[in-house]
Design a protein around this motif. Structure first.
Motif, PDB file in Angstrom:
ATOM      1  N   UNK A  23       0.843  -1.194   0.000  1.00  0.00           N
ATOM      2  CA  UNK A  23       0.000   0.000   0.000  1.00  0.00           C
ATOM      3  C   UNK A  23       0.883   1.251   0.000  1.00  0.00           C
ATOM      4  N   UNK A  24       1.862   1.272   0.898  1.00  0.00           N
ATOM      5  CA  UNK A  24       2.782   2.410   0.979  1.00  0.00           C
ATOM      6  C   UNK A  24       3.619   2.502  -0.302  1.00  0.00           C
ATOM      7  N   UNK A  25       4.080   1.363  -0.794  1.00  0.00           N
ATOM      8  CA  UNK A  25       4.863   1.369  -2.033  1.00  0.00           C
ATOM      9  C   UNK A  25       4.036   1.938  -3.187  1.00  0.00           C
ATOM     10  N   UNK A  26       2.776   1.591  -3.251  1.00  0.00           N
ATOM     11  CA  UNK A  26       1.908   2.117  -4.292  1.00  0.00           C
ATOM     12  C   UNK A  26       1.734   3.617  -4.189  1.00  0.00           C
ATOM     13  N   UNK A  27       1.606   4.112  -2.971  1.00  0.00           N
ATOM     14  CA  UNK A  27       1.464   5.555  -2.759  1.00  0.00           C
ATOM     15  C   UNK A  27       2.717   6.290  -3.232  1.00  0.00           C
ATOM     16  N   UNK A  28       3.876   5.684  -3.039  1.00  0.00           N
ATOM     17  CA  UNK A  28       5.138   6.318  -3.442  1.00  0.00           C
ATOM     18  C   UNK A  28       5.420   6.116  -4.934  1.00  0.00           C
ATOM     19  N   UNK A  29       5.309   4.888  -5.400  1.00  0.00           N
ATOM     20  CA  UNK A  29       5.745   4.543  -6.753  1.00  0.00           C
ATOM     21  C   UNK A  29       4.800   5.068  -7.838  1.00  0.00           C
ATOM     22  N   UNK A  30       3.508   4.876  -7.668  1.00  0.00           N
ATOM     23  CA  UNK A  30       2.593   5.204  -8.758  1.00  0.00           C
ATOM     24  C   UNK A  30       2.565   6.683  -9.121  1.00  0.00           C
ATOM     25  N   UNK A  37       3.774   9.950 -15.329  1.00  0.00           N
ATOM     26  CA  UNK A  37       4.166  10.462 -16.644  1.00  0.00           C
ATOM     27  C   UNK A  37       5.019   9.458 -17.417  1.00  0.00           C
ATOM     28  N   UNK A  38       5.846   8.729 -16.700  1.00  0.00           N
ATOM     29  CA  UNK A  38       6.718   7.742 -17.322  1.00  0.00           C
ATOM     30  C   UNK A  38       5.892   6.641 -17.990  1.00  0.00           C
ATOM     31  N   UNK A  39       4.794   6.236 -17.370  1.00  0.00           N
ATOM     32  CA  UNK A  39       3.937   5.198 -17.928  1.00  0.00           C
ATOM     33  C   UNK A  39       3.360   5.660 -19.276  1.00  0.00           C
ATOM     34  N   UNK A  95       5.327   2.860 -21.717  1.00  0.00           N
ATOM     35  CA  UNK A  95       4.581   1.960 -20.836  1.00  0.00           C
ATOM     36  C   UNK A  95       5.244   0.608 -20.597  1.00  0.00           C
ATOM     37  N   UNK A  96       5.900   0.051 -21.585  1.00  0.00           N
ATOM     38  CA  UNK A  96       6.516  -1.259 -21.408  1.00  0.00           C
ATOM     39  C   UNK A  96       7.633  -1.213 -20.373  1.00  0.00           C
ATOM     40  N   UNK A  97       8.567  -0.317 -20.555  1.00  0.00           N
ATOM     41  CA  UNK A  97       9.694  -0.213 -19.614  1.00  0.00           C
ATOM     42  C   UNK A  97       9.211   0.204 -18.231  1.00  0.00           C
ATOM     43  N   UNK A  98       8.266   1.125 -18.172  1.00  0.00           N
ATOM     44  CA  UNK A  98       7.742   1.571 -16.884  1.00  0.00           C
ATOM     45  C   UNK A  98       7.080   0.413 -16.145  1.00  0.00           C
ATOM     46  N   UNK A  99       6.269  -0.374 -16.838  1.00  0.00           N
ATOM     47  CA  UNK A  99       5.602  -1.504 -16.188  1.00  0.00           C
ATOM     48  C   UNK A  99       6.585  -2.579 -15.748  1.00  0.00           C
ATOM     49  N   UNK A 100       7.589  -2.839 -16.562  1.00  0.00           N
ATOM     50  CA  UNK A 100       8.612  -3.815 -16.168  1.00  0.00           C
ATOM     51  C   UNK A 100       9.352  -3.320 -14.920  1.00  0.00           C
ATOM     52  N   UNK A 101       9.691  -2.061 -14.889  1.00  0.00           N
ATOM     53  CA  UNK A 101      10.411  -1.497 -13.739  1.00  0.00           C
ATOM     54  C   UNK A 101       9.550  -1.506 -12.481  1.00  0.00           C
ATOM     55  N   UNK A 102       8.312  -1.068 -12.605  1.00  0.00           N
ATOM     56  CA  UNK A 102       7.410  -1.046 -11.440  1.00  0.00           C
ATOM     57  C   UNK A 102       7.188  -2.457 -10.908  1.00  0.00           C
ATOM     58  N   UNK A 103       6.964  -3.401 -11.812  1.00  0.00           N
ATOM     59  CA  UNK A 103       6.779  -4.795 -11.394  1.00  0.00           C
ATOM     60  C   UNK A 103       8.035  -5.326 -10.715  1.00  0.00           C
ATOM     61  N   UNK A 104       9.197  -4.960 -11.224  1.00  0.00           N
ATOM     62  CA  UNK A 104      10.463  -5.392 -10.604  1.00  0.00           C
ATOM     63  C   UNK A 104      10.620  -4.821  -9.199  1.00  0.00           C
ATOM     64  N   UNK A 105      10.217  -3.576  -9.008  1.00  0.00           N
ATOM     65  CA  UNK A 105      10.293  -2.965  -7.673  1.00  0.00           C
ATOM     66  C   UNK A 105       9.376  -3.712  -6.706  1.00  0.00           C
TER      67      UNK A 105
END
Length: 91
Positions: free
Chosen positions: A27-34, A39-41, A45-55
């Protein structure tokens, strides 16, 4: 038959501990990361989603590993309540 029940019970306790520890962290990670990646998404979108999923995967891996080590350290394979009691007593 007893080993299966014990193993099932341990798995259930571990999964519960993972859920209780994981939900607030994600929940906290979502508040920070999203918001940081909004704008990056749009731009990539592909690289952003891969990076977010990796985090998120890294956070989950670390949390799961630390919980397993905590259970092993206190030899708590049968009762999550014992874990909480031992942690409170140490303080």
């Amino acid at each position: 038959m007893t080993k299966q029940i014990d193993s099932y019970k341990r798995s259930l306790i571990e999964a519960t501990a993972n859920l209780m520890g994981g939900y607030p962290m994600m929940f906290v990670a979502g508040i920070v990361i999203l918001p940081l990646s909004a704008n990056w998404i749009k731009e990539d979108p592909l690289v952003a989603n891969i990076t977010i999923t990796s985090v998120y995967a890294s956070i989950n891996f670390t949390r799961s590993f630390l919980l397993r080590r905590l259970f092993a350290k206190y030899e708590l394979h049968d009762n999550l309540i014992k874990l909480v009691k031992n942690l409170v007593r140490k303080r």
